[in-house]
Design a protein around this motif. Structure first.
Motif, PDB file in Angstrom:
ATOM      1  N   GLY A 190      -1.253   3.030  -8.490  1.00 44.68           N
ATOM      2  CA  GLY A 190       0.126   2.613  -8.199  1.00 44.68           C
ATOM      3  C   GLY A 190       0.668   1.684  -9.268  1.00 44.68           C
TER       4      GLY A 190
ATOM      5  N   ARG B  46       0.828  -1.206   0.000  1.00 45.80           N
ATOM      6  CA  ARG B  46       0.000   0.000   0.000  1.00 45.80           C
ATOM      7  C   ARG B  46       0.866   1.262   0.000  1.00 45.80           C
ATOM      8  N   ARG B  47       1.877   1.270   0.838  1.00 44.20           N
ATOM      9  CA  ARG B  47       2.766   2.442   0.932  1.00 44.20           C
ATOM     10  C   ARG B  47       3.581   2.622  -0.357  1.00 44.20           C
TER      11      ARG B  47
ATOM     12  N   ALA C  67      -4.199  -3.908  -0.725  1.00 39.84           N
ATOM     13  CA  ALA C  67      -4.427  -2.460  -0.654  1.00 39.84           C
ATOM     14  C   ALA C  67      -5.765  -2.169  -1.329  1.00 39.84           C
TER      15      ALA C  67
ATOM     16  N   MET D 175       2.709   1.766  -3.374  1.00 37.80           N
ATOM     17  CA  MET D 175       1.796   2.286  -4.394  1.00 37.80           C
ATOM     18  C   MET D 175       1.487   3.766  -4.163  1.00 37.80           C
ATOM     19  N   ASN D 176       1.264   4.141  -2.914  1.00 41.53           N
ATOM     20  CA  ASN D 176       0.971   5.547  -2.600  1.00 41.53           C
ATOM     21  C   ASN D 176       2.160   6.463  -2.885  1.00 41.53           C
TER      22      ASN D 176
ATOM     23  N   PRO E  66      -8.399   1.439  -5.805  1.00 39.63           N
ATOM     24  CA  PRO E  66      -7.853   2.632  -6.484  1.00 39.63           C
ATOM     25  C   PRO E  66      -6.350   2.812  -6.263  1.00 39.63           C
ATOM     26  N   THR E  67      -5.887   2.492  -5.081  1.00 40.47           N
ATOM     27  CA  THR E  67      -4.458   2.579  -4.793  1.00 40.47           C
ATOM     28  C   THR E  67      -3.674   1.629  -5.672  1.00 40.47           C
ATOM     29  N   LEU E  68      -4.186   0.415  -5.848  1.00 38.33           N
ATOM     30  CA  LEU E  68      -3.507  -0.569  -6.690  1.00 38.33           C
ATOM     31  C   LEU E  68      -3.547  -0.178  -8.168  1.00 38.33           C
TER      32      LEU E  68
ATOM     33  N   THR F 278       2.689   6.705  -6.772  1.00 37.55           N
ATOM     34  CA  THR F 278       1.648   7.523  -7.402  1.00 37.55           C
ATOM     35  C   THR F 278       1.832   8.997  -7.065  1.00 37.55           C
ATOM     36  N   THR F 279       2.130   9.296  -5.823  1.00 40.22           N
ATOM     37  CA  THR F 279       2.309  10.677  -5.397  1.00 40.22           C
ATOM     38  C   THR F 279       3.455  11.343  -6.135  1.00 40.22           C
TER      39      THR F 279
END
Length: 170
Positions: free
Chosen positions: A132, A52-53, A124, A55-56, A127-129, A59-60
């Motif tokens: 990401g 999760r982290r 995760a 991917m975040n 949307p995150t996946l 993306t960021t």
């Protein structure tokens, strides 16, 4: 003056096309360098790995880099003539290396957005996946293009991309 038809952003005016292309280039770059930096940071700090982290973070940084450089190029083009911008847009349109790199990265982003959630669905939020995976795929597609070009003996230079965005003043 006629509008150029750069395949990805063909319906936009030349100034917008060049700014969007710059944003895409930065997104490709960030997609390649952020995941290894993140993993190296985890190893140095001895922190646990989190899908999760990852991917975040990816993306960021892809988003920040794309918007930041696109905006910077847009602002810098304010002092340039329409002919110079149109010329740069036309050079991008016919640069086969750039087009191939963009194709690889967009295909990679599409595959990443589809495959990553399919493999890591419960690790995760969806949307995150998706975002990401697209960010990772953008970088992996670009890296694939660079490796392929290098192994085929093509001249692979980072300044080739940068010079097309920020030409030297005459």
């Amino acid at each position: 003056m006629a509008t150029s038809s750069y395949p990805i952003f063909g319906s936009q005016n030349p100034r917008t096309q060049v700014a969007l292309h710059a944003g895409l280039k930065m997104g490709q770059t960030m997609g390649m360098i952020v995941p290894p930096i993140y993993l190296l940071t985890l190893a140095v700090r001895k922190r646990p790995f989190s899908i999760r982290r990852l991917m975040n973070v990816t993306t960021t940084w892809v988003g920040i880099g794309s918007i930041g450089l696109g905006g910077l190029v847009w602002a810098r083009m304010g002092s340039q003539s329409e002919e110079a911008i149109f010329d740069r847009c036309e050079r991008l349109k016919y640069n086969q290396g750039q087009l191939r790199c963009d194709d690889y990265s967009i295909i990679g982003a599409s595959l990443g957005a589809i495959v990553t959630p399919a493999i890591l669905l419960r690790r995760a939020p969806l949307p995150t996946l998706v975002f990401g995976g697209a960010s990772l795929g953008l970088g992996m597609g670009t890296l694939t293009h660079i490796i392929k070009s290098f192994t085929e003996g093509e001249d692979v230079r980072p300044e080739g991309m940068v010079c097309s965005l920020f030409p030297r003043p005459a």
